[in-house]
Design a protein around this motif. Structure first.
Motif, mmCIF file in Angstrom:
data_model
loop_
_atom_site.group_PDB
_atom_site.id
_atom_site.type_symbol
_atom_site.label_atom_id
_atom_site.label_comp_id
_atom_site.label_asym_id
_atom_site.label_seq_id
_atom_site.Cartn_x
_atom_site.Cartn_y
_atom_site.Cartn_z
ATOM 1 N N UNK A 11 0.861 -1.188 0.000
ATOM 2 C CA UNK A 11 0.000 0.000 0.000
ATOM 3 C C UNK A 11 0.898 1.239 0.000
ATOM 4 N N UNK A 12 0.663 2.101 -0.972
ATOM 5 C CA UNK A 12 1.543 3.255 -1.208
ATOM 6 C C UNK A 12 0.745 4.555 -1.135
ATOM 7 N N UNK A 13 1.314 5.547 -0.493
ATOM 8 C CA UNK A 13 0.756 6.901 -0.568
ATOM 9 C C UNK A 13 1.546 7.645 -1.644
ATOM 10 N N UNK A 14 0.830 8.258 -2.568
ATOM 11 C CA UNK A 14 1.522 8.954 -3.666
ATOM 12 C C UNK A 14 1.106 10.419 -3.722
ATOM 13 N N UNK A 15 2.068 11.251 -4.100
ATOM 14 C CA UNK A 15 1.828 12.701 -4.188
ATOM 15 C C UNK A 15 2.308 13.199 -5.554
ATOM 16 N N UNK A 16 1.502 14.064 -6.172
ATOM 17 C CA UNK A 16 1.916 14.697 -7.430
ATOM 18 C C UNK A 16 1.564 16.180 -7.375
ATOM 19 N N UNK A 338 -3.638 15.086 -14.626
ATOM 20 C CA UNK A 338 -2.644 14.852 -13.583
ATOM 21 C C UNK A 338 -3.328 14.297 -12.337
ATOM 22 N N UNK A 339 -2.766 13.241 -11.800
ATOM 23 C CA UNK A 339 -3.338 12.588 -10.618
ATOM 24 C C UNK A 339 -2.233 11.805 -9.934
#
Ligand code: KG4
Length: 373
Positions: A11-16, A338-339
């Protein structure tokens, strides 16, 4: 069939924060548990494009709540996360800086490995993400792992990325193995739609309005030239279409003929012209590859903001049909623009291969990062 993730996708938290959207997502393998986007469109509208310092300020204000919202929507705690993924480039330098700094800070605070992600690689893979199945939380860990894993495609795959900042054809021969086969030499397709839309006072970004107006117009009324027909490569160029549009719009204004009906027709012609150039070059590329090596690609993946356009999908499908190729598209509109869900997918793949940052405090934004390697 071999799988791309390890047996139990993390499980990954991602930021863009690569441009004007502050995005945070939680993904497990290919499954999106939450995909939150705080859009800045209203802030940039008066400028007709993204204003970097405003974007930076808005990212600074938006990221903490965006991250909290993603975690809450996904119903996970910091302790459930295996790693944090962040876009390091390409993108607007001041905007990227906010996400990278936030991710470094969060990784340190919560003792999580940090993973750098290439925004373009994420767009290339965005069609491979899937929605959280109903009753996800009642599934067993083994069932979740089965659903969230991704079968390894037969390589090579062709990714077509069409956005506001990029337009390119990328050959993928394995995860992380990317080669650009053709790219725009000037404006991106979405940028061309936005700039011409601005001349027509369609607001920003104009792409979605061009699509809506094109449905009401007659594409035959305004013919656009087909660029770069004599070049034997697969590069693209949209600036000539933009100049042609400007000249035609000026003529219409001079004779006071730029009424609503003409605007609809113009949008239909413009959209047809932009997509015709793209599909002409794609057809050329596929024909060349087929001649050299039989059936050259197993699949075609579409990504980027303009991928939301239904006319583009239709014309691409028509181009692919003679080659026996199917088009994979992102499962919803939010995944086209973008997401961070797409960043999480690529982050998860890197995590399963042990590609985490060894010196997270040294991670820097890379505004000019390319997808080639
Ligand atoms: O990937 P993206 O969100 O970010 C950038 O690369 O900046 O793409 C945004 C682009 C804009 O140019 C926008 O006008 C275009 O995608 N776009 C569309 C549609 N939805 C967004 N273009 C045509 N038709 C659409 N439905």
């Amino acid at each position: 069939m071999p799988k791309l993730f390890s047996a139990q996708p993390a499980t990954i938290l991602a930021i863009d924060t690569s441009c004007d959207d502050t995005a945070a997502a939680v993904v497990k393998g290919r499954v999106v548990l939450a995909n939150v986007v705080a859009s800045q469109i209203q802030l940039h509208k008066p400028y007709g494009g993204v204003y970097p310092t405003i974007a930076k300020q808005a990212h600074l204000e938006n990221w903490p709540a965006t991250v909290s919202k993603a975690l809450a929507q996904a119903q996970v705690d910091w302790s459930d996360l295996a790693a944090l993924a962040v876009t390091v480039g390409p993108g607007l330098a001041p905007a990227l800086e906010v996400g990278v700094t936030a991710a470094k800070q969060l990784a340190l605070e919560h003792h999580l490995p940090l993973i750098s992600v290439n925004h373009l690689e994420a767009h290339a893979w965005s069609s491979q993400v899937i929605a959280k199945p109903q009753a996800w939380l009642s599934l067993t860990p083994a069932q979740q792992a089965e659903i969230s894993n991704l079968a390894e495609p037969t390589w090579p795959v062709l990714a077509v990325i069409v956005s506001g900042g990029n337009s390119l054809f990328v050959e993928i021969t394995g995860f992380g193995k990317n080669r650009v086969l053709g790219k725009t030499l000037d404006d991106a397709a979405g940028e061309c739609l936005d700039k011409v839309g601005r001349m027509l006072s369609l607001g920003y970004p104009a792409g979605p309005t061009v699509e809506d107006f094109a449905k009401l117009g007659d594409a035959k009324k305004f013919k656009f030239p087909l660029p770069m027909t004599t070049s034997d490569n697969f590069d693209l160029s949209f600036s000539g279409l933009k100049t042609h549009a400007r000249n035609e719009i000026e003529k219409l204004i001079q004779v006071d003929k730029l009424d609503q009906a003409a605007t609809y027709d113009f949008c239909a012609g413009l959209q047809t012209g932009v997509f015709r150039h793209l599909t002409h070059k794609l057809g050329k590329l596929l024909a060349f590859r087929a001649a050299v090596s039989g059936r050259a690609f197993s699949q075609v993946w579409l990504g980027g903001g303009v991928a939301a356009n239904m006319a583009l999908r239709q014309t691409l499908r028509t181009t692919l049909k003679p080659f026996g190729l199917k088009l994979s598209v992102p499962y919803n509109q939010r995944l086209c623009g973008d997401n961070a869900a797409m960043i999480g997918l690529v982050g998860g793949l890197k995590f399963s291969q042990g590609l985490i940052e060894k010196l997270p405090d040294k991670v820097e934004r890379q505004p000019r990062l390319t997808i080639d390697n």
